[in-house]
Design a protein around this motif. Structure first.
Motif, PDB file in Angstrom:
ATOM      1  N   GLY A   1      -3.076   0.350  -9.298  1.00 46.11           N
ATOM      2  CA  GLY A   1      -3.781  -0.925  -9.381  1.00 46.11           C
ATOM      3  C   GLY A   1      -2.907  -2.159  -9.262  1.00 46.11           C
ATOM      4  N   GLU A   2      -1.654  -1.992  -8.911  1.00 44.35           N
ATOM      5  CA  GLU A   2      -0.739  -3.132  -8.805  1.00 44.35           C
ATOM      6  C   GLU A   2      -0.107  -3.194  -7.419  1.00 44.35           C
ATOM      7  OE1 GLU A   2       2.190  -3.005 -11.909  1.00 44.35           O
ATOM      8  OE2 GLU A   2       0.698  -2.828 -13.488  1.00 44.35           O
ATOM      9  N   GLN A   3       0.275  -4.397  -7.024  1.00 48.39           N
ATOM     10  CA  GLN A   3       1.047  -4.620  -5.802  1.00 48.39           C
ATOM     11  C   GLN A   3       2.291  -5.420  -6.200  1.00 48.39           C
ATOM     12  OE1 GLN A   3      -2.147  -6.409  -3.371  1.00 48.39           O
ATOM     13  NE2 GLN A   3      -1.977  -4.633  -2.050  1.00 48.39           N
ATOM     14  N   PRO A   4       3.251  -4.723  -6.828  1.00 44.32           N
ATOM     15  CA  PRO A   4       4.391  -5.423  -7.427  1.00 44.32           C
ATOM     16  C   PRO A   4       5.342  -6.019  -6.396  1.00 44.32           C
ATOM     17  CG  PRO A   4       4.768  -3.073  -7.445  1.00 44.32           C
ATOM     18  CD  PRO A   4       3.353  -3.274  -6.967  1.00 44.32           C
ATOM     19  N   THR A   5       5.921  -7.165  -6.761  1.00 36.75           N
ATOM     20  CA  THR A   5       7.020  -7.737  -5.999  1.00 36.75           C
ATOM     21  C   THR A   5       8.305  -7.357  -6.721  1.00 36.75           C
ATOM     22  OG1 THR A   5       5.697  -9.553  -5.154  1.00 36.75           O
ATOM     23  CG2 THR A   5       8.086  -9.872  -5.179  1.00 36.75           C
ATOM     24  N   ILE A   6       9.235  -6.772  -5.979  1.00 36.64           N
ATOM     25  CA  ILE A   6      10.485  -6.280  -6.569  1.00 36.64           C
ATOM     26  C   ILE A   6      11.614  -7.173  -6.062  1.00 36.64           C
ATOM     27  CG2 ILE A   6      11.967  -4.270  -6.912  1.00 36.64           C
ATOM     28  CD1 ILE A   6       9.478  -2.581  -5.901  1.00 36.64           C
TER      29      ILE A   6
ATOM     30  N   SER B   1       0.833  -1.199   0.000  1.00 37.52           N
ATOM     31  CA  SER B   1       0.000   0.000   0.000  1.00 37.52           C
ATOM     32  C   SER B   1       0.869   1.249   0.000  1.00 37.52           C
ATOM     33  CB  SER B   1      -0.945  -0.008   1.203  1.00 37.52           C
ATOM     34  OG  SER B   1      -0.198  -0.020   2.405  1.00 37.52           O
ATOM     35  N   ARG B   2       0.195   2.387  -0.148  1.00 35.41           N
ATOM     36  CA  ARG B   2       0.898   3.668  -0.213  1.00 35.41           C
ATOM     37  C   ARG B   2       0.245   4.645   0.747  1.00 35.41           C
ATOM     38  NH1 ARG B   2      -2.933   3.264  -3.799  1.00 35.41           N
ATOM     39  NH2 ARG B   2      -4.188   5.043  -4.453  1.00 35.41           N
ATOM     40  N   HIS B   3       1.029   5.616   1.191  1.00 35.35           N
ATOM     41  CA  HIS B   3       0.548   6.709   2.024  1.00 35.35           C
ATOM     42  C   HIS B   3       1.256   7.972   1.556  1.00 35.35           C
ATOM     43  CE1 HIS B   3       0.463   8.821   6.200  1.00 35.35           C
ATOM     44  NE2 HIS B   3      -0.438   9.316   5.388  1.00 35.35           N
ATOM     45  N   TRP B   4       0.493   8.884   0.955  1.00 30.56           N
ATOM     46  CA  TRP B   4       1.042  10.140   0.458  1.00 30.56           C
ATOM     47  C   TRP B   4       0.574  11.284   1.330  1.00 30.56           C
ATOM     48  CZ3 TRP B   4       4.750  10.452  -3.000  1.00 30.56           C
ATOM     49  CH2 TRP B   4       4.886   9.477  -3.986  1.00 30.56           C
ATOM     50  N   ILE B   5       1.451  12.256   1.545  1.00 28.74           N
ATOM     51  CA  ILE B   5       1.104  13.521   2.185  1.00 28.74           C
ATOM     52  C   ILE B   5       1.400  14.609   1.154  1.00 28.74           C
ATOM     53  CG2 ILE B   5       1.606  15.102   4.082  1.00 28.74           C
ATOM     54  CD1 ILE B   5       2.579  12.529   5.615  1.00 28.74           C
ATOM     55  N   ILE B   6       0.333  15.269   0.698  1.00 28.25           N
ATOM     56  CA  ILE B   6       0.435  16.268  -0.368  1.00 28.25           C
ATOM     57  C   ILE B   6       0.123  17.628   0.249  1.00 28.25           C
ATOM     58  CG2 ILE B   6      -0.417  16.959  -2.641  1.00 28.25           C
ATOM     59  CD1 ILE B   6      -1.528  13.975  -2.832  1.00 28.25           C
ATOM     60  N   THR B   7       1.059  18.566   0.106  1.00 30.40           N
ATOM     61  CA  THR B   7       0.895  19.889   0.703  1.00 30.40           C
ATOM     62  C   THR B   7       0.960  20.934  -0.406  1.00 30.40           C
ATOM     63  OG1 THR B   7       2.048  19.076   2.668  1.00 30.40           O
ATOM     64  CG2 THR B   7       1.786  21.466   2.463  1.00 30.40           C
ATOM     65  N   ASP B   8      -0.071  21.795  -0.479  1.00 36.24           N
ATOM     66  CA  ASP B   8      -0.031  22.838  -1.510  1.00 36.24           C
ATOM     67  C   ASP B   8       0.630  24.101  -0.962  1.00 36.24           C
ATOM     68  OD1 ASP B   8      -1.943  24.391  -0.132  1.00 36.24           O
ATOM     69  OD2 ASP B   8      -3.582  23.903  -1.510  1.00 36.24           O
ATOM     70  N   GLY B   9       0.703  25.130  -1.789  1.00 35.88           N
ATOM     71  CA  GLY B   9       1.385  26.361  -1.419  1.00 35.88           C
ATOM     72  C   GLY B   9       0.712  27.133  -0.293  1.00 35.88           C
ATOM     73  N   ASN B  10      -0.550  26.793   0.012  1.00 36.26           N
ATOM     74  CA  ASN B  10      -1.269  27.409   1.126  1.00 36.26           C
ATOM     75  C   ASN B  10      -1.175  26.565   2.394  1.00 36.26           C
ATOM     76  OD1 ASN B  10      -2.169  29.553  -0.504  1.00 36.26           O
ATOM     77  ND2 ASN B  10      -3.889  28.353  -1.230  1.00 36.26           N
ATOM     78  N   GLN B  11      -0.292  25.555   2.361  1.00 39.48           N
ATOM     79  CA  GLN B  11      -0.103  24.623   3.482  1.00 39.48           C
ATOM     80  C   GLN B  11      -1.332  23.750   3.728  1.00 39.48           C
ATOM     81  OE1 GLN B  11       3.064  24.225   4.664  1.00 39.48           O
ATOM     82  NE2 GLN B  11       3.387  25.677   3.008  1.00 39.48           N
ATOM     83  N   LYS B  12      -2.218  23.629   2.722  1.00 40.00           N
ATOM     84  CA  LYS B  12      -3.354  22.717   2.819  1.00 40.00           C
ATOM     85  C   LYS B  12      -2.819  21.305   2.564  1.00 40.00           C
ATOM     86  CE  LYS B  12      -7.539  21.404   0.453  1.00 40.00           C
ATOM     87  NZ  LYS B  12      -8.174  21.505  -0.847  1.00 40.00           N
ATOM     88  N   VAL B  13      -3.118  20.380   3.476  1.00 40.66           N
ATOM     89  CA  VAL B  13      -2.568  19.024   3.400  1.00 40.66           C
ATOM     90  C   VAL B  13      -3.666  18.039   3.020  1.00 40.66           C
ATOM     91  CG1 VAL B  13      -1.471  17.175   4.733  1.00 40.66           C
ATOM     92  CG2 VAL B  13      -0.794  19.557   5.099  1.00 40.66           C
ATOM     93  N   GLN B  14      -3.346  17.197   2.039  1.00 39.31           N
ATOM     94  CA  GLN B  14      -4.208  16.063   1.686  1.00 39.31           C
ATOM     95  C   GLN B  14      -3.426  14.791   1.996  1.00 39.31           C
ATOM     96  OE1 GLN B  14      -5.834  15.961  -2.409  1.00 39.31           O
ATOM     97  NE2 GLN B  14      -4.741  17.868  -2.695  1.00 39.31           N
ATOM     98  N   GLU B  15      -4.092  13.812   2.560  1.00 38.77           N
ATOM     99  CA  GLU B  15      -3.463  12.507   2.753  1.00 38.77           C
ATOM    100  C   GLU B  15      -4.165  11.513   1.859  1.00 38.77           C
ATOM    101  OE1 GLU B  15      -1.901  10.948   6.436  1.00 38.77           O
ATOM    102  OE2 GLU B  15      -2.763  12.701   7.451  1.00 38.77           O
ATOM    103  N   VAL B  16      -3.388  10.698   1.176  1.00 38.37           N
ATOM    104  CA  VAL B  16      -3.925   9.679   0.289  1.00 38.37           C
ATOM    105  C   VAL B  16      -3.367   8.331   0.721  1.00 38.37           C
ATOM    106  CG1 VAL B  16      -4.060   8.873  -2.093  1.00 38.37           C
ATOM    107  CG2 VAL B  16      -4.060  11.321  -1.620  1.00 38.37           C
ATOM    108  N   LYS B  17      -4.267   7.400   1.013  1.00 40.44           N
ATOM    109  CA  LYS B  17      -3.850   6.047   1.379  1.00 40.44           C
ATOM    110  C   LYS B  17      -4.600   5.076   0.489  1.00 40.44           C
ATOM    111  CE  LYS B  17      -3.029   7.086   6.235  1.00 40.44           C
ATOM    112  NZ  LYS B  17      -3.271   6.705   7.622  1.00 40.44           N
ATOM    113  N   GLY B  18      -3.949   3.973   0.140  1.00 44.61           N
ATOM    114  CA  GLY B  18      -4.637   2.978  -0.665  1.00 44.61           C
ATOM    115  C   GLY B  18      -3.767   1.776  -0.919  1.00 44.61           C
ATOM    116  N   ASP B  19      -4.397   0.744  -1.439  1.00 43.98           N
ATOM    117  CA  ASP B  19      -3.673  -0.478  -1.778  1.00 43.98           C
ATOM    118  C   ASP B  19      -2.837  -0.266  -3.030  1.00 43.98           C
ATOM    119  OD1 ASP B  19      -4.839  -1.794   0.331  1.00 43.98           O
ATOM    120  OD2 ASP B  19      -6.423  -2.696  -0.864  1.00 43.98           O
TER     121      ASP B  19
END
Length: 128
Positions: free
Chosen positions: A72-77, A50-68
């Protein structure tokens, strides 16, 4: 940074680009793509769960994005190999940043986080 003997050494590199034809300054819509390379520098195969992103814009507004997985892939490296993908983000300002982590599991079942270093999203001429 991981030591060379770390079985779960994952290195993440990101390059971002502004997408002018999908952006509109009048509407406060700034579209960016980012290209990610996830390299397994460790000694064990690792799967991205899964992933967890913290996205901050120039106004310091924060969005968090979490998902599998990613795109659409869960690659093995495998050790010594890398996985690449591209995705995008939309901000309300011409400059922002992203950072986060990937939740991984190695071949022994050990779960760990691979950190995604902070990177800048910026439209041309937004930064001096």
């Amino acid at each position: 940074m991981h030591s060379p003997q770390d079985p779960n050494a994952i290195q993440v590199q990101v390059k971002s680009e502004f997408v002018p034809d999908q952006s509109s300054q009048d509407e406060g819509r700034y579209v960016f793509t980012y290209h990610v390379t996830i390299e397994n520098c460790g000694t064990l195969p690792a799967q991205l769960l899964s992933r967890h992103w913290i996205i901050t814009d120039g106004n310091q507004k924060v969005q968090e994005v979490k998902g599998d997985g990613v795109i659409g892939e869960q690659p093995t490296i495998m050790p010594g190999e890398s996985y690449e993908y591209s995705s995008g983000a939309v901000l309300q300002t011409p400059v922002g940043s992203m950072q986060g982590s990937y939740q991984m599991v190695d071949a022994t079942g050990l779960r760990f986080d691979a950190s995604i270093p902070v990177f800048t999203l910026a439209s041309p001429r937004a930064l001096h």
